[in-house]
Scaffold this motif. Structure first.
Motif, PDB file in Angstrom:
ATOM      1  N   SER A  33      -6.290  25.850  -5.465  1.00 21.62           N
ATOM      2  CA  SER A  33      -6.385  27.017  -6.385  1.00 21.62           C
ATOM      3  C   SER A  33      -7.541  28.109  -5.682  1.00 21.62           C
ATOM      4  CB  SER A  33      -6.834  26.539  -7.880  1.00 21.62           C
ATOM      5  OG  SER A  33      -5.854  25.821  -8.398  1.00 21.62           O
ATOM      6  N   THR A  34      -7.261  29.333  -6.264  1.00 21.71           N
ATOM      7  CA  THR A  34      -8.315  30.250  -5.866  1.00 21.71           C
ATOM      8  C   THR A  34      -9.366  30.472  -6.830  1.00 21.71           C
ATOM      9  OG1 THR A  34      -7.082  32.030  -6.521  1.00 21.71           O
ATOM     10  CG2 THR A  34      -6.423  31.533  -4.612  1.00 21.71           C
ATOM     11  N   TYR A  35     -10.411  31.057  -6.145  1.00 24.40           N
ATOM     12  CA  TYR A  35     -11.578  31.614  -7.272  1.00 24.40           C
ATOM     13  C   TYR A  35     -11.057  32.362  -8.615  1.00 24.40           C
ATOM     14  CZ  TYR A  35     -14.431  29.390  -3.782  1.00 24.40           C
ATOM     15  OH  TYR A  35     -15.233  28.651  -2.990  1.00 24.40           O
ATOM     16  N   LEU A  36     -10.028  33.273  -7.939  1.00 21.08           N
ATOM     17  CA  LEU A  36      -9.362  34.130  -9.143  1.00 21.08           C
ATOM     18  C   LEU A  36      -8.654  33.259 -10.358  1.00 21.08           C
ATOM     19  CD1 LEU A  36      -8.911  36.774 -10.591  1.00 21.08           C
ATOM     20  CD2 LEU A  36      -7.031  37.006  -9.032  1.00 21.08           C
ATOM     21  N   ASP A  37      -8.010  32.238  -9.909  1.00 15.78           N
ATOM     22  CA  ASP A  37      -7.214  31.156 -10.507  1.00 15.78           C
ATOM     23  C   ASP A  37      -8.185  30.501 -11.563  1.00 15.78           C
ATOM     24  OD1 ASP A  37      -4.680  31.733  -9.294  1.00 15.78           O
ATOM     25  OD2 ASP A  37      -4.975  30.131  -7.966  1.00 15.78           O
ATOM     26  N   ALA A  42     -11.013  29.635 -16.878  1.00 14.82           N
ATOM     27  CA  ALA A  42     -12.012  29.850 -17.693  1.00 14.82           C
ATOM     28  C   ALA A  42     -12.153  30.996 -18.701  1.00 14.82           C
ATOM     29  CB  ALA A  42     -13.385  29.850 -16.732  1.00 14.82           C
ATOM     30  N   GLY A  43     -11.107  31.989 -18.585  1.00 16.16           N
ATOM     31  CA  GLY A  43     -11.012  32.858 -19.523  1.00 16.16           C
ATOM     32  C   GLY A  43     -11.817  34.021 -19.032  1.00 16.16           C
ATOM     33  N   LEU A  44     -12.242  34.141 -17.666  1.00 18.35           N
ATOM     34  CA  LEU A  44     -13.166  35.269 -17.130  1.00 18.35           C
ATOM     35  C   LEU A  44     -12.249  36.163 -16.279  1.00 18.35           C
ATOM     36  CD1 LEU A  44     -16.191  32.925 -16.477  1.00 18.35           C
ATOM     37  CD2 LEU A  44     -15.906  34.361 -18.614  1.00 18.35           C
ATOM     38  N   GLY A  45     -11.104  35.836 -16.086  1.00 21.63           N
ATOM     39  CA  GLY A  45     -10.232  36.981 -15.062  1.00 21.63           C
ATOM     40  C   GLY A  45     -10.036  38.157 -15.758  1.00 21.63           C
ATOM     41  N   GLY A  48     -13.500  43.249 -16.024  1.00 23.56           N
ATOM     42  CA  GLY A  48     -14.316  44.213 -15.675  1.00 23.56           C
ATOM     43  C   GLY A  48     -13.679  44.537 -14.216  1.00 23.56           C
ATOM     44  N   ASN A  49     -14.157  45.902 -13.692  1.00 22.86           N
ATOM     45  CA  ASN A  49     -13.798  46.091 -12.349  1.00 22.86           C
ATOM     46  C   ASN A  49     -14.772  45.506 -11.274  1.00 22.86           C
ATOM     47  OD1 ASN A  49     -16.242  47.552 -11.830  1.00 22.86           O
ATOM     48  ND2 ASN A  49     -15.352  49.489 -12.821  1.00 22.86           N
ATOM     49  N   SER A  50     -14.422  45.161 -10.051  1.00 19.92           N
ATOM     50  CA  SER A  50     -15.151  44.531  -9.055  1.00 19.92           C
ATOM     51  C   SER A  50     -16.397  45.108  -8.754  1.00 19.92           C
ATOM     52  CB  SER A  50     -14.263  44.267  -8.124  1.00 19.92           C
ATOM     53  OG  SER A  50     -13.944  45.503  -7.435  1.00 19.92           O
ATOM     54  N   GLU A  51     -16.640  46.438  -8.793  1.00 21.07           N
ATOM     55  CA  GLU A  51     -18.049  46.749  -8.715  1.00 21.07           C
ATOM     56  C   GLU A  51     -19.181  46.387  -9.742  1.00 21.07           C
ATOM     57  OE1 GLU A  51     -17.532  51.145  -8.259  1.00 21.07           O
ATOM     58  OE2 GLU A  51     -16.097  50.829  -6.773  1.00 21.07           O
ATOM     59  N   LEU A  77     -20.250  33.966 -12.627  1.00 23.51           N
ATOM     60  CA  LEU A  77     -19.442  35.208 -12.551  1.00 23.51           C
ATOM     61  C   LEU A  77     -20.910  36.027 -13.379  1.00 23.51           C
ATOM     62  CD1 LEU A  77     -17.576  37.666 -12.409  1.00 23.51           C
ATOM     63  CD2 LEU A  77     -16.945  36.854 -14.759  1.00 23.51           C
ATOM     64  N   PHE A  78     -21.496  37.034 -12.821  1.00 26.11           N
ATOM     65  CA  PHE A  78     -22.608  37.678 -13.290  1.00 26.11           C
ATOM     66  C   PHE A  78     -22.341  39.287 -13.662  1.00 26.11           C
ATOM     67  CE2 PHE A  78     -24.447  34.512 -10.861  1.00 26.11           C
ATOM     68  CZ  PHE A  78     -25.609  34.192 -11.582  1.00 26.11           C
ATOM     69  N   SER A  79     -22.550  39.914 -14.672  1.00 19.16           N
ATOM     70  CA  SER A  79     -22.129  41.170 -14.881  1.00 19.16           C
ATOM     71  C   SER A  79     -23.269  41.884 -14.271  1.00 19.16           C
ATOM     72  CB  SER A  79     -21.893  41.412 -16.364  1.00 19.16           C
ATOM     73  OG  SER A  79     -20.527  40.944 -16.843  1.00 19.16           O
ATOM     74  N   LYS A  80     -23.165  42.886 -13.749  1.00 20.50           N
ATOM     75  CA  LYS A  80     -24.511  43.821 -13.246  1.00 20.50           C
ATOM     76  C   LYS A  80     -24.721  44.519 -14.335  1.00 20.50           C
ATOM     77  CE  LYS A  80     -22.901  43.658  -8.362  1.00 20.50           C
ATOM     78  NZ  LYS A  80     -22.411  44.558  -7.208  1.00 20.50           N
ATOM     79  N   VAL A  81     -26.030  44.740 -14.338  1.00 19.10           N
ATOM     80  CA  VAL A  81     -26.462  45.805 -15.542  1.00 19.10           C
ATOM     81  C   VAL A  81     -27.285  46.566 -14.979  1.00 19.10           C
ATOM     82  CG1 VAL A  81     -28.323  45.423 -17.411  1.00 19.10           C
ATOM     83  CG2 VAL A  81     -27.187  43.456 -16.772  1.00 19.10           C
TER      84      VAL A  81
END
Length: 84
Positions: A33-37, A42-45, A48-51, A77-81
């Motif tokens: 399985s890939t990281y995207l899978d 985990a319900g995180l796919g 938001g956009n990759s940037e 997975l971190f959301s950039k602030v």
């Protein structure tokens, strides 16, 4: 009818979480399985956009979510602030 032999698929266990505000949980996924899978499981796919996202595996930033996960990986997975 003859029953087909059941093929058992190898499984791996990884930990996946999101910050800020997320919890790290263990997930069992099929080997390969890939990281995207994993993020989708985990319900995180597609969160938001990759940037605006920073994905780290065992502390190292990854450039592609298409790589296969390994047993024991910790995916965060971190959301950039944005600052002012």
């Amino acid at each position: 009818m003859s029953a087909k032999p059941r093929v058992t698929e190898e499984a791996i266990t990884v930990k996946i979480g999101a910050f800020p505000g997320g919890q790290i949980k263990s997930y069992t996924v099929p080997q390969g399985s890939t990281y995207l899978d994993g993020l989708k499981k985990a319900g995180l796919g597609g969160t938001g956009n990759s940037e605006s996202l920073d994905i780290r595996v065992n502390g190292a930033k990854i450039s592609s979510t298409a790589a296969p996960m390994q047993e024991g990986d910790q995916i965060l997975l971190f959301s950039k602030v944005r600052g002012n």
